[in-house]
Design a protein around this motif. Sequence first.
Motif, short mmCIF file in Angstrom:
data_model
loop_
_atom_site.label_atom_id
_atom_site.label_comp_id
_atom_site.label_asym_id
_atom_site.label_seq_id
_atom_site.Cartn_x
_atom_site.Cartn_y
_atom_site.Cartn_z
N GLY A 148 0.41 -0.76 -0.12
CA GLY A 148 -0.02 0.21 0.06
C GLY A 148 0.70 1.43 -0.07
O GLY A 148 2.14 1.75 0.67
N VAL A 149 0.12 2.27 -0.40
CA VAL A 149 0.88 3.51 -1.01
C VAL A 149 0.37 4.84 -0.76
O VAL A 149 -1.07 5.12 -1.17
CB VAL A 149 2.02 3.72 -2.30
N ALA A 200 -4.82 8.38 7.52
CA ALA A 200 -5.69 7.98 6.11
C ALA A 200 -4.92 6.55 6.10
O ALA A 200 -4.95 5.54 5.46
CB ALA A 200 -4.89 8.43 5.44
N VAL A 201 -3.45 6.38 7.16
CA VAL A 201 -2.63 5.68 6.53
C VAL A 201 -3.77 4.00 7.42
O VAL A 201 -3.38 3.01 6.56
CB VAL A 201 -1.09 5.64 7.83
N GLU A 202 -4.27 4.35 8.87
CA GLU A 202 -5.32 3.41 9.24
C GLU A 202 -6.27 2.57 8.38
O GLU A 202 -6.52 1.81 7.98
CB GLU A 202 -5.75 3.82 11.05
N ALA A 203 -6.69 3.60 7.52
CA ALA A 203 -7.91 3.39 6.41
C ALA A 203 -7.31 2.57 5.14
O ALA A 203 -7.52 1.51 5.00
CB ALA A 203 -8.54 4.64 5.68
N LEU A 204 -6.55 3.16 5.45
CA LEU A 204 -5.74 1.82 4.06
C LEU A 204 -5.03 1.16 4.54
O LEU A 204 -5.93 0.08 3.74
CB LEU A 204 -4.07 2.36 3.24
N LEU A 205 -4.14 0.72 6.16
CA LEU A 205 -3.80 -0.56 5.73
C LEU A 205 -5.02 -1.58 6.70
O LEU A 205 -4.92 -2.55 6.77
CB LEU A 205 -2.93 -0.37 6.59
N GLY A 206 -6.28 -1.11 6.83
CA GLY A 206 -7.02 -1.74 6.89
C GLY A 206 -8.36 -2.29 5.74
O GLY A 206 -8.82 -2.82 6.44
N ARG A 207 -7.98 -2.06 4.57
CA ARG A 207 -7.83 -2.87 3.41
C ARG A 207 -8.30 -3.82 3.48
O ARG A 207 -6.61 -4.42 3.80
CB ARG A 207 -8.40 -2.11 2.47
N VAL A 224 5.38 17.63 0.61
CA VAL A 224 6.85 16.50 0.76
C VAL A 224 7.15 16.89 2.89
O VAL A 224 7.48 16.47 3.11
CB VAL A 224 8.09 17.25 0.21
N ASP A 225 6.98 18.50 2.72
CA ASP A 225 6.56 18.52 4.38
C ASP A 225 5.70 17.21 5.21
O ASP A 225 6.30 16.93 5.99
CB ASP A 225 5.85 19.99 4.44
N VAL A 226 4.62 17.03 4.61
CA VAL A 226 4.04 15.75 5.28
C VAL A 226 4.80 14.66 5.02
O VAL A 226 4.54 14.36 6.35
CB VAL A 226 2.61 15.89 4.75
N ALA A 227 4.76 14.26 4.19
CA ALA A 227 5.65 13.26 4.09
C ALA A 227 6.99 12.75 4.99
O ALA A 227 7.20 11.70 5.88
CB ALA A 227 5.75 13.01 2.22
N CYS A 228 7.59 13.68 5.46
CA CYS A 228 9.08 13.50 6.11
C CYS A 228 8.13 13.29 7.60
O CYS A 228 8.94 12.82 7.90
CB CYS A 228 9.68 15.02 5.86
N CYS A 229 7.37 14.31 8.05
CA CYS A 229 6.82 14.23 9.06
C CYS A 229 6.26 12.58 9.59
O CYS A 229 6.07 12.44 10.59
CB CYS A 229 5.78 14.99 9.31
N MET A 230 5.30 12.39 8.10
CA MET A 230 4.92 10.57 8.35
C MET A 230 6.05 9.95 9.24
O MET A 230 6.04 8.82 9.17
CB MET A 230 3.63 10.58 6.98
N ALA A 231 6.65 9.88 7.72
CA ALA A 231 8.31 8.62 8.19
C ALA A 231 8.61 8.84 9.15
O ALA A 231 9.19 7.70 9.56
CB ALA A 231 9.10 9.02 6.57
N LYS A 236 4.24 2.74 11.09
CA LYS A 236 3.76 2.22 9.82
C LYS A 236 4.34 2.64 8.40
O LYS A 236 4.00 2.03 7.26
CB LYS A 236 2.46 1.76 9.42
N VAL A 237 5.07 3.59 8.94
CA VAL A 237 5.31 4.67 7.09
C VAL A 237 6.80 3.91 6.98
O VAL A 237 7.45 4.29 8.08
CB VAL A 237 4.68 5.87 7.23
N LYS A 238 6.90 3.10 6.37
CA LYS A 238 8.36 2.76 5.73
C LYS A 238 9.15 3.06 4.91
O LYS A 238 10.42 2.55 4.93
CB LYS A 238 8.14 1.18 5.94
N ALA A 239 8.70 4.02 4.08
CA ALA A 239 9.40 4.49 3.00
C ALA A 239 8.76 5.83 2.28
O ALA A 239 7.96 5.53 2.06
CB ALA A 239 9.43 3.33 2.28
N VAL A 240 9.16 6.36 1.94
CA VAL A 240 9.31 7.75 1.18
C VAL A 240 9.97 7.91 -0.43
O VAL A 240 10.36 7.55 -0.12
CB VAL A 240 8.68 8.66 2.17
N VAL A 241 8.74 8.18 -0.94
CA VAL A 241 9.64 9.24 -1.98
C VAL A 241 9.22 10.43 -2.42
O VAL A 241 7.87 10.43 -2.09
CB VAL A 241 9.12 7.77 -3.77
N LEU A 242 10.04 11.43 -2.63
CA LEU A 242 9.92 12.41 -2.66
C LEU A 242 10.47 13.20 -3.47
O LEU A 242 11.35 12.94 -4.34
CB LEU A 242 10.34 13.64 -0.90
N TYR A 243 9.29 14.25 -5.03
CA TYR A 243 10.40 15.20 -5.32
C TYR A 243 9.25 16.32 -5.84
O TYR A 243 9.02 16.83 -5.43
CB TYR A 243 10.20 14.19 -6.73
#
Length: 304
Positions: A148-149, A200-207, A224-231, A236-243
């Motif tokens: 999941g992503v 949102a992470v819990e909603a995704l992983l609950g599927r 990217v601001d948010v993704a860095c904080c999530m990581a 449960k956030v194990k990987a990020v791709v930022l650009y």
Amino acid sequence: MGEPQRESGVVRVVVVTRHSPRLPVGLLQFVSHAHYRTDHCGGVDVRTAAAVGGSYTGVFPSGLLTTLAPAPHQFPFLRLYRRDPHLPWKVSVLLRRGHHALATQSRALAEVELERHLMARGVRRVAVREGRVRGALYLPAGDGPFPGVIDLFGSVGGLMEFRSAMMASRGIASLALAYFAYDDLPKTTDVLELDYFEEAVEALLGRPEVVPDRCGVVAASKAVDVACCMATWLPKVKAVVLYRRLPIAIDSVITHCGRTLVEGFKLNLSIMTADKKRMYVSPAEVPNAGRPCGSPKVYPHREG
């Protein structure tokens, strides 16, 4: 055997623009081109042949599509995207004799129109409205479970789905997540609550179709601001791709469980200037342009 005949391939993609005060409503052209030398049979196989000029050089099988950019007569800083991923892009491939600049008009020796689909057959779209979470989940064909992503776009706001449709077409369950300027969500990014993204992470992983213990995040621009904080703060956030963005917070306060995690710095836009193409001039060209007013602050997050 004489000198091999030289040919040039040009790709044009025509899409319908969204309404913008800067642009007329109509058709936009995105183009690329590549220079090839034909083989002894008069053909070019882009899987093995090296481009000798144009939008790219070397062996690049998907180069004509990957290097698409606004046509010379278009506003130069447009983005190529689809609001509705169910609609294919129309791709015109033209073959011309000789190696020409992109803007050169010459008779095409051959031309064919293709359709490039963003969604593979069997991909499913599920509207998501769980608690505060708003978005669209794209699931690959089959039962899964799939990796999941969370898919995040930037300051364009609203809900952007085409990238999730493309990832689902390649075996990834992707949640295109809106987080402002959509439905009943906040109108701005002045304050971003990490709690929302955790939901949102819990909603995704609950599927049941999704691997339940981990996910990744793909983020562009403001997200990217948010993704860095999530990581950093969501286990449960194990990987990020930022650009397309530095991994620093700008113009936003990011909170979690009522605590401030990050205070982004403010850009001093008032002293920035614009050129005739409406792009801000590089800070290196204008003294102090875009220099932040203060530095970003990051606070340690403690339980209890």
